[in-house]
Design a protein around this motif. Structure first.
Motif, PDB file in Angstrom:
ATOM      1  N   LEU A   5      17.956  24.407  45.055  1.00  0.00           N
ATOM      2  CA  LEU A   5      16.621  24.176  45.516  1.00  0.00           C
ATOM      3  C   LEU A   5      16.203  22.804  44.797  1.00  0.00           C
ATOM      4  O   LEU A   5      16.609  22.611  43.753  1.00  0.00           O
ATOM      5  CB  LEU A   5      15.634  25.145  44.781  1.00  0.00           C
ATOM      6  CG  LEU A   5      15.770  26.526  45.498  1.00  0.00           C
ATOM      7  CD1 LEU A   5      14.907  27.612  44.477  1.00  0.00           C
ATOM      8  CD2 LEU A   5      15.590  26.606  46.965  1.00  0.00           C
ATOM      9  N   GLU A   6      15.325  22.066  45.833  1.00  0.00           N
ATOM     10  CA  GLU A   6      15.090  20.810  45.530  1.00  0.00           C
ATOM     11  C   GLU A   6      13.456  20.735  45.726  1.00  0.00           C
ATOM     12  O   GLU A   6      13.147  20.818  46.615  1.00  0.00           O
ATOM     13  CB  GLU A   6      15.586  19.837  45.807  1.00  0.00           C
ATOM     14  CG  GLU A   6      17.159  19.681  45.625  1.00  0.00           C
ATOM     15  CD  GLU A   6      17.855  18.389  46.315  1.00  0.00           C
ATOM     16  OE1 GLU A   6      17.755  18.420  47.437  1.00  0.00           O
ATOM     17  OE2 GLU A   6      18.563  17.283  45.640  1.00  0.00           O
ATOM     18  N   HIS A   7      12.649  20.306  44.464  1.00  0.00           N
ATOM     19  CA  HIS A   7      11.220  20.027  44.785  1.00  0.00           C
ATOM     20  C   HIS A   7      10.453  21.174  45.421  1.00  0.00           C
ATOM     21  O   HIS A   7       9.856  20.946  46.637  1.00  0.00           O
ATOM     22  CB  HIS A   7      11.128  18.701  45.624  1.00  0.00           C
ATOM     23  CG  HIS A   7      11.943  17.592  44.600  1.00  0.00           C
ATOM     24  ND1 HIS A   7      11.729  17.150  43.381  1.00  0.00           N
ATOM     25  CD2 HIS A   7      12.873  16.814  45.200  1.00  0.00           C
ATOM     26  CE1 HIS A   7      12.292  16.246  42.947  1.00  0.00           C
ATOM     27  NE2 HIS A   7      13.347  15.934  44.077  1.00  0.00           N
ATOM     28  N   MET A   8      10.522  22.311  45.046  1.00  0.00           N
ATOM     29  CA  MET A   8      10.312  23.571  45.658  1.00  0.00           C
ATOM     30  C   MET A   8       8.739  23.437  45.202  1.00  0.00           C
ATOM     31  O   MET A   8       8.511  23.893  44.127  1.00  0.00           O
ATOM     32  CB  MET A   8      10.888  24.523  45.423  1.00  0.00           C
ATOM     33  CG  MET A   8      10.560  26.042  46.034  1.00  0.00           C
ATOM     34  SD  MET A   8      11.236  26.008  47.904  1.00  0.00           S
ATOM     35  CE  MET A   8      10.480  27.451  48.486  1.00  0.00           C
ATOM     36  N   ASN A   9       7.886  23.905  46.409  1.00  0.00           N
ATOM     37  CA  ASN A   9       6.453  23.982  46.005  1.00  0.00           C
ATOM     38  C   ASN A   9       5.897  25.148  46.807  1.00  0.00           C
ATOM     39  O   ASN A   9       5.925  25.120  47.975  1.00  0.00           O
ATOM     40  CB  ASN A   9       5.402  22.869  46.097  1.00  0.00           C
ATOM     41  CG  ASN A   9       5.940  21.506  45.167  1.00  0.00           C
ATOM     42  OD1 ASN A   9       5.415  21.744  44.047  1.00  0.00           O
ATOM     43  ND2 ASN A   9       6.668  20.611  45.577  1.00  0.00           N
ATOM     44  N   VAL A  10       5.611  26.357  46.044  1.00  0.00           N
ATOM     45  CA  VAL A  10       4.905  27.352  46.805  1.00  0.00           C
ATOM     46  C   VAL A  10       3.814  28.052  45.875  1.00  0.00           C
ATOM     47  O   VAL A  10       3.980  27.951  44.744  1.00  0.00           O
ATOM     48  CB  VAL A  10       6.137  28.486  46.771  1.00  0.00           C
ATOM     49  CG1 VAL A  10       5.578  30.018  47.325  1.00  0.00           C
ATOM     50  CG2 VAL A  10       7.412  27.989  47.681  1.00  0.00           C
ATOM     51  N   GLU A  11       2.791  28.272  46.623  1.00  0.00           N
ATOM     52  CA  GLU A  11       1.759  29.366  45.920  1.00  0.00           C
ATOM     53  C   GLU A  11       1.608  30.575  46.656  1.00  0.00           C
ATOM     54  O   GLU A  11       1.694  30.753  47.956  1.00  0.00           O
ATOM     55  CB  GLU A  11       0.383  28.325  46.184  1.00  0.00           C
ATOM     56  CG  GLU A  11       0.243  27.209  45.353  1.00  0.00           C
ATOM     57  CD  GLU A  11      -0.940  26.568  45.601  1.00  0.00           C
ATOM     58  OE1 GLU A  11      -1.847  27.116  46.380  1.00  0.00           O
ATOM     59  OE2 GLU A  11      -1.177  25.377  45.090  1.00  0.00           O
ATOM     60  N   ILE A  12       1.627  31.633  45.960  1.00  0.00           N
ATOM     61  CA  ILE A  12       1.578  33.182  46.469  1.00  0.00           C
ATOM     62  C   ILE A  12       0.140  33.896  45.894  1.00  0.00           C
ATOM     63  O   ILE A  12       0.188  33.964  44.764  1.00  0.00           O
ATOM     64  CB  ILE A  12       2.636  33.907  45.821  1.00  0.00           C
ATOM     65  CG1 ILE A  12       4.039  33.140  46.462  1.00  0.00           C
ATOM     66  CG2 ILE A  12       2.757  35.338  46.464  1.00  0.00           C
ATOM     67  CD1 ILE A  12       5.296  33.687  46.071  1.00  0.00           C
ATOM     68  N   GLY A  13      -0.743  33.793  46.669  1.00  0.00           N
ATOM     69  CA  GLY A  13      -1.818  34.312  46.259  1.00  0.00           C
ATOM     70  C   GLY A  13      -2.100  35.852  46.336  1.00  0.00           C
ATOM     71  O   GLY A  13      -1.122  36.648  46.831  1.00  0.00           O
ATOM     72  N   ALA A  14      -3.099  36.403  45.531  1.00  0.00           N
ATOM     73  CA  ALA A  14      -3.136  37.863  45.505  1.00  0.00           C
ATOM     74  C   ALA A  14      -3.541  38.471  46.863  1.00  0.00           C
ATOM     75  O   ALA A  14      -4.010  37.970  47.797  1.00  0.00           O
ATOM     76  CB  ALA A  14      -4.320  38.072  44.675  1.00  0.00           C
ATOM     77  N   GLY A  15      -2.779  39.642  47.193  1.00  0.00           N
ATOM     78  CA  GLY A  15      -2.898  40.486  48.241  1.00  0.00           C
ATOM     79  C   GLY A  15      -2.233  39.933  49.520  1.00  0.00           C
ATOM     80  O   GLY A  15      -2.544  40.393  50.574  1.00  0.00           O
TER      81      GLY A  15
END
Length: 270
Positions: free
Chosen positions: A18-28
Motif C-alpha cells: 500500500l502506498e499513500h492510502m487515505n480512507v475515512e470510515i464513519g459511524a454507521g
C-alpha cells in the motif's frame, strides 16, 4: 471516525503493498472493499485491526493516533470475522466463546452475562449456546464471531469474504443479519469478490488498485460510470447489466429489483 492517513506498508522484502492510502470510515456506514487478488484488501483490514503496523502514515480512531495499539486493545471497538472463522475460536461452548472478550476486559459478571445473552439473541444463536463451536457449520461459526464482537459493544465490524462457499440461503441470512446490525448503528466493512453484495447491500465501495485507493463512492457510481472494472478485478452485476440494457429502466441493484422494474414497465405499456 476510523481513518488511514497517508499509510504506506510493505513486508520484509520492501515490495510495496500500500502506498499513500487515505480512507475515512464513519459511524454507521456499510462499506464494500474490493479489488484484484493480492491488491492489499486484507492488508488494509489488518492495519485497521492492529495485526500489522504501517511503515509510515497514521491509523486514527476519533482523532487519536493508534499505530502502536495492538489488536487486543482495538478489539474494544473493532470486531473481525476471518474468512475461516473457526481459526478464532478456542473455547468449549458458544456461550464461553462469546463471553471471552468481555471477560478479558474485566467486566462484571452480570454485565458479561447480559451482553452475551443479548448477542446470542441478536445473531439467532440462543439455541446453540452450549454447542461446541468446531461442530457448527460455516454460517453458524460466522454468527458466533459476529456475536463475540457484539458482546464487546463493537462499533466497527470487518468481515473477510463472508459469503464465499455459501449457498444462496446462507448468504441471504448472513446479509440480512448484517443489514439489521448496521441499521442499529454498527459500521460494517466487507471484503468480497461478490459484486452482487456490493450492489445490493453496500452504501459505499472502496476499491484498491495500484497499491492505493482507486475508487471511493457509491455502488451505482462504480457500476455505471467506471469503464475500468476489468482492470480493477471487478465485474458488473447481472442486475445492473440488464437494467442498463433496457431503455428507460432505472438502475437495479438486485435481480429482485430488476424483475419488479420490468413488470412495472411492461404493465405500463398495456
Amino acid at each position: 471516525m476510523l481513518e488511514m492517513r497517508d499509510v504506506c506498508f510493505h513486508y520484509g522484502n520492501g515490495t510495496p503493498i500500500l502506498e499513500h492510502m487515505n480512507v475515512e470510515i464513519g459511524a454507521g456506514e456499510f462499506i464494500g472493499l474490493g479489488g484484484r487478488n493480492g491488491c492489499g484488501k486484507t492488508t488494509v483490514t489488518r492495519l485497521l485491526m492492529g495485526l500489522e503496523k504501517p511503515v509510515s502514515g497514521e491509523i486514527r480512531y476519533d482523532g487519536r493516533i493508534i499505530n502502536e495499539d495492538d489488536a487486543s486493545r482495538r478489539s474494544a471497538f473493532i470486531g473481525y470475522v476471518f474468512q475461516r472463522p473457526e481459526r478464532q475460536m478456542f473455547r468449549p461452548t458458544v456461550r464461553d466463546e462469546v463471553a471471552y472478550g468481555p471477560q478479558q476486559f474485566g467486566r462484571q459478571a452480570d454485565e458479561i452475562e447480559a451482553s452475551v445473552q443479548a448477542a446470542l439473541e441478536q445473531t439467532g444463536l440462543s439455541d446453540l449456546a452450549d454447542a461446541y463451536p468446531p461442530n457448527l457449520n460455516r454460517g453458524e461459526k460466522q454468527r458466533v464471531a459476529i456475536a463475540s464482537a457484539i458482546a464487546m459493544h463493537t462499533q466497527y465490524l470487518i468481515l473477510d469474504e463472508p459469503t464465499s462457499g455459501q449457498d444462496s440461503a446462507d448468504k441471504e441470512e448472513l446479509m440480512q443479519l448484517l443489514t439489521k446490525l448496521n441499521r442499529q448503528g454498527l459500521t460494517v466493512l466487507i471484503i468480497s469478490h461478490d459484486m452482487d453484495i456490493f450492489a445490493e447491500y453496500c452504501h459505499r465501495v472502496l476499491v484498491i488498485g495500484q497499491h492505493t485507493k482507486a475508487f471511493d463512492g457509491t455502488p451505482e457510481e462504480l457500476f455505471t460510470k467506471r469503464d475500468d472494472l476489468y482492470d480493477l478485478g471487478l465485474s458488473r452485476p447481472d442486475s445492473v447489466t440488464l437494467s442498463l440494457s433496457v431503455p428507460g429502466l432505472p438502475y437495479c441493484k438486485s435481480m429482485k429489483d430488476f424483475t419488479a422494474a420490468m413488470l412495472q414497465k411492461l404493465g405500463g405499456q398495456k
